[in-house]
Scaffold this motif. Sequence first.
Motif, PDB file in Angstrom:
ATOM      1  N   ALA A 138       0.832  -1.206   0.000  1.00  0.00           N
ATOM      2  CA  ALA A 138       0.000   0.000   0.000  1.00  0.00           C
ATOM      3  C   ALA A 138       0.867   1.257   0.000  1.00  0.00           C
ATOM      4  CB  ALA A 138      -0.939  -0.011   1.205  1.00  0.00           C
ATOM      5  N   LEU A 139       1.895   1.265   0.834  1.00  0.00           N
ATOM      6  CA  LEU A 139       2.793   2.422   0.876  1.00  0.00           C
ATOM      7  C   LEU A 139       3.565   2.586  -0.434  1.00  0.00           C
ATOM      8  CD1 LEU A 139       4.107   2.054   4.530  1.00  0.00           C
ATOM      9  CD2 LEU A 139       2.589   3.846   3.644  1.00  0.00           C
ATOM     10  N   GLY A 140       3.791   1.475  -1.149  1.00  0.00           N
ATOM     11  CA  GLY A 140       4.513   1.520  -2.418  1.00  0.00           C
ATOM     12  C   GLY A 140       3.609   1.715  -3.626  1.00  0.00           C
ATOM     13  N   GLY A 141       2.309   1.875  -3.390  1.00  0.00           N
ATOM     14  CA  GLY A 141       1.387   2.124  -4.491  1.00  0.00           C
ATOM     15  C   GLY A 141       1.044   0.900  -5.316  1.00  0.00           C
ATOM     16  N   VAL A 142       1.221  -0.300  -4.746  1.00  0.00           N
ATOM     17  CA  VAL A 142       0.889  -1.531  -5.455  1.00  0.00           C
ATOM     18  C   VAL A 142      -0.482  -2.011  -4.982  1.00  0.00           C
ATOM     19  CG1 VAL A 142       1.526  -3.956  -5.806  1.00  0.00           C
ATOM     20  CG2 VAL A 142       3.285  -2.180  -5.799  1.00  0.00           C
ATOM     21  N   GLU A 143      -1.367  -2.254  -5.929  1.00  0.00           N
ATOM     22  CA  GLU A 143      -2.710  -2.713  -5.603  1.00  0.00           C
ATOM     23  C   GLU A 143      -2.723  -4.237  -5.481  1.00  0.00           C
ATOM     24  OE1 GLU A 143      -7.302  -2.335  -7.224  1.00  0.00           O
ATOM     25  OE2 GLU A 143      -5.655  -1.657  -8.499  1.00  0.00           O
ATOM     26  N   VAL A 144      -2.960  -4.720  -4.268  1.00  0.00           N
ATOM     27  CA  VAL A 144      -3.053  -6.161  -4.014  1.00  0.00           C
ATOM     28  C   VAL A 144      -4.524  -6.537  -4.096  1.00  0.00           C
ATOM     29  CG1 VAL A 144      -2.585  -8.041  -2.390  1.00  0.00           C
ATOM     30  CG2 VAL A 144      -1.028  -6.083  -2.517  1.00  0.00           C
ATOM     31  N   LEU A 145      -4.829  -7.522  -4.948  1.00  0.00           N
ATOM     32  CA  LEU A 145      -6.207  -7.955  -5.141  1.00  0.00           C
ATOM     33  C   LEU A 145      -6.535  -9.209  -4.326  1.00  0.00           C
ATOM     34  CD1 LEU A 145      -6.408  -7.488  -9.014  1.00  0.00           C
ATOM     35  CD2 LEU A 145      -7.115  -5.885  -7.233  1.00  0.00           C
ATOM     36  N   GLU A 146      -5.578 -10.118  -4.228  1.00  0.00           N
ATOM     37  CA  GLU A 146      -5.780 -11.351  -3.464  1.00  0.00           C
ATOM     38  C   GLU A 146      -4.455 -11.814  -2.877  1.00  0.00           C
ATOM     39  OE1 GLU A 146      -7.814 -14.629  -5.370  1.00  0.00           O
ATOM     40  OE2 GLU A 146      -8.989 -13.235  -6.608  1.00  0.00           O
ATOM     41  N   TYR A 147      -4.556 -12.498  -1.743  1.00  0.00           N
ATOM     42  CA  TYR A 147      -3.376 -13.071  -1.083  1.00  0.00           C
ATOM     43  C   TYR A 147      -3.858 -14.300  -0.334  1.00  0.00           C
ATOM     44  CZ  TYR A 147       0.934 -13.086   1.822  1.00  0.00           C
ATOM     45  OH  TYR A 147       2.108 -13.407   2.449  1.00  0.00           O
ATOM     46  N   GLU A 148      -3.369 -15.442  -0.710  1.00  0.00           N
ATOM     47  CA  GLU A 148      -3.657 -16.700  -0.013  1.00  0.00           C
ATOM     48  C   GLU A 148      -2.329 -17.351   0.330  1.00  0.00           C
ATOM     49  OE1 GLU A 148      -5.956 -19.198  -2.574  1.00  0.00           O
ATOM     50  OE2 GLU A 148      -7.621 -17.777  -2.688  1.00  0.00           O
ATOM     51  N   ASP A 149      -2.267 -17.996   1.471  1.00  0.00           N
ATOM     52  CA  ASP A 149      -1.011 -18.633   1.867  1.00  0.00           C
ATOM     53  C   ASP A 149      -1.282 -20.065   2.311  1.00  0.00           C
ATOM     54  OD1 ASP A 149       1.597 -19.169   2.566  1.00  0.00           O
ATOM     55  OD2 ASP A 149       1.652 -17.796   4.262  1.00  0.00           O
ATOM     56  N   ALA A 150      -0.466 -20.979   1.842  1.00  0.00           N
ATOM     57  CA  ALA A 150      -0.491 -22.374   2.282  1.00  0.00           C
ATOM     58  C   ALA A 150       0.808 -22.611   3.046  1.00  0.00           C
ATOM     59  CB  ALA A 150      -0.612 -23.323   1.092  1.00  0.00           C
ATOM     60  N   ALA A 151       0.838 -22.174   4.294  1.00  0.00           N
ATOM     61  CA  ALA A 151       2.056 -22.225   5.112  1.00  0.00           C
ATOM     62  C   ALA A 151       2.227 -23.609   5.737  1.00  0.00           C
ATOM     63  CB  ALA A 151       1.983 -21.166   6.199  1.00  0.00           C
ATOM     64  N   GLU A 152       3.486 -23.969   5.966  1.00  0.00           N
ATOM     65  CA  GLU A 152       3.795 -25.275   6.559  1.00  0.00           C
ATOM     66  C   GLU A 152       4.987 -25.160   7.491  1.00  0.00           C
ATOM     67  OE1 GLU A 152       4.668 -29.829   5.040  1.00  0.00           O
ATOM     68  OE2 GLU A 152       5.157 -28.169   3.705  1.00  0.00           O
ATOM     69  N   GLY A 153       4.856 -25.770   8.663  1.00  0.00           N
ATOM     70  CA  GLY A 153       5.959 -25.856   9.603  1.00  0.00           C
ATOM     71  C   GLY A 153       6.449 -27.288   9.688  1.00  0.00           C
ATOM     72  N   VAL A 154       7.742 -27.446   9.881  1.00  0.00           N
ATOM     73  CA  VAL A 154       8.353 -28.781   9.968  1.00  0.00           C
ATOM     74  C   VAL A 154       9.000 -28.935  11.338  1.00  0.00           C
ATOM     75  CG1 VAL A 154      10.111 -30.312   8.994  1.00  0.00           C
ATOM     76  CG2 VAL A 154       8.755 -28.833   7.481  1.00  0.00           C
ATOM     77  N   MET A 155       8.702 -30.068  12.002  1.00  0.00           N
ATOM     78  CA  MET A 155       9.274 -30.351  13.315  1.00  0.00           C
ATOM     79  C   MET A 155       9.730 -31.815  13.341  1.00  0.00           C
ATOM     80  SD  MET A 155       7.727 -29.610  17.116  1.00  0.00           S
ATOM     81  CE  MET A 155       6.532 -30.927  17.186  1.00  0.00           C
ATOM     82  N   PRO A 156      10.996 -32.078  13.026  1.00  0.00           N
ATOM     83  CA  PRO A 156      11.500 -33.452  13.014  1.00  0.00           C
ATOM     84  C   PRO A 156      11.578 -34.050  14.422  1.00  0.00           C
ATOM     85  CG  PRO A 156      13.046 -31.941  11.932  1.00  0.00           C
ATOM     86  CD  PRO A 156      12.002 -31.116  12.593  1.00  0.00           C
ATOM     87  N   ASP A 157      11.260 -35.328  14.516  1.00  0.00           N
ATOM     88  CA  ASP A 157      11.331 -36.032  15.803  1.00  0.00           C
ATOM     89  C   ASP A 157      12.759 -36.158  16.323  1.00  0.00           C
ATOM     90  OD1 ASP A 157       8.650 -36.510  16.251  1.00  0.00           O
ATOM     91  OD2 ASP A 157       8.673 -38.460  15.259  1.00  0.00           O
ATOM     92  N   ASP A 158      13.748 -36.193  15.409  1.00  0.00           N
ATOM     93  CA  ASP A 158      15.126 -36.446  15.834  1.00  0.00           C
ATOM     94  C   ASP A 158      15.918 -35.175  16.151  1.00  0.00           C
ATOM     95  OD1 ASP A 158      15.279 -35.552  13.223  1.00  0.00           O
ATOM     96  OD2 ASP A 158      16.669 -37.114  12.561  1.00  0.00           O
ATOM     97  N   GLU A 159      15.308 -34.014  16.005  1.00  0.00           N
ATOM     98  CA  GLU A 159      15.983 -32.755  16.315  1.00  0.00           C
ATOM     99  C   GLU A 159      15.884 -32.494  17.817  1.00  0.00           C
ATOM    100  OE1 GLU A 159      18.064 -29.271  15.268  1.00  0.00           O
ATOM    101  OE2 GLU A 159      17.435 -30.863  13.915  1.00  0.00           O
ATOM    102  N   ARG A 160      17.002 -32.169  18.458  1.00  0.00           N
ATOM    103  CA  ARG A 160      17.001 -31.866  19.890  1.00  0.00           C
ATOM    104  C   ARG A 160      17.649 -30.524  20.134  1.00  0.00           C
ATOM    105  NH1 ARG A 160      13.491 -34.973  19.760  1.00  0.00           N
ATOM    106  NH2 ARG A 160      13.399 -37.021  20.676  1.00  0.00           N
ATOM    107  N   PRO A 161      17.056 -29.643  20.899  1.00  0.00           N
ATOM    108  CA  PRO A 161      15.741 -29.849  21.477  1.00  0.00           C
ATOM    109  C   PRO A 161      14.683 -29.862  20.376  1.00  0.00           C
ATOM    110  CG  PRO A 161      16.415 -27.586  21.836  1.00  0.00           C
ATOM    111  CD  PRO A 161      17.577 -28.308  21.208  1.00  0.00           C
ATOM    112  N   MET A 162      13.608 -30.607  20.601  1.00  0.00           N
ATOM    113  CA  MET A 162      12.561 -30.718  19.604  1.00  0.00           C
ATOM    114  C   MET A 162      11.934 -29.343  19.400  1.00  0.00           C
ATOM    115  SD  MET A 162       9.846 -33.717  19.426  1.00  0.00           S
ATOM    116  CE  MET A 162       8.822 -33.969  18.024  1.00  0.00           C
ATOM    117  N   ARG A 163      11.801 -28.958  18.126  1.00  0.00           N
ATOM    118  CA  ARG A 163      11.314 -27.620  17.799  1.00  0.00           C
ATOM    119  C   ARG A 163      10.933 -27.567  16.332  1.00  0.00           C
ATOM    120  NH1 ARG A 163      15.301 -24.606  15.092  1.00  0.00           N
ATOM    121  NH2 ARG A 163      17.231 -25.755  14.875  1.00  0.00           N
TER     122      ARG A 163
END
Length: 148
Positions: A73-98
């Motif tokens: 908006a501050l840059g003068g760009v007109e956004v018509l739509e925004y959809e996000d398919a976000a994903e987080g990954v948390m491996p069992d073998d990572e320590r500390p688990m996160r």
Amino acid sequence: MTTHNYASTLRWAGRTLDYDSYSREHDITMSGTAVTTSADSAFRGDAALPNPEQFVVAAASSCQLLSFLAVAALGGVEVLEYEDAAEGVMPDDERPMRLTSIVLRPRIIVRGATIERVERLLHKAHQQCYIANSLITDVTIEPTIEVR
């Protein structure tokens, strides 16, 4: 200098007689809205309810959206739509688990800008995103941009 404070309340009731049988279901209230949540089903929670890990991914996604809309908006760009398919990954073998990574995959439709300009604004928004800046996990963006 202004300090912003964010509050939530949490309530759980039950009995912890043993690890396998206690309920992981609890209520979180933010801004007067209660959300019933649980642990991930992998940790004996209810898969039908949102879990804390999903809240972190959703917060990163929401913050990126809001930061992008502001810079666009501050840059003068007109956004018509925004959809996000976000994903987080948390491996069992990572320590500390996160959560080790969060990938945001926004699909953005704009008018009156080049793809390159939108990519620059996405990068700028990412640098300004409060949530991404608060996390130690990697937050990356894989956008799909359409110009109309």
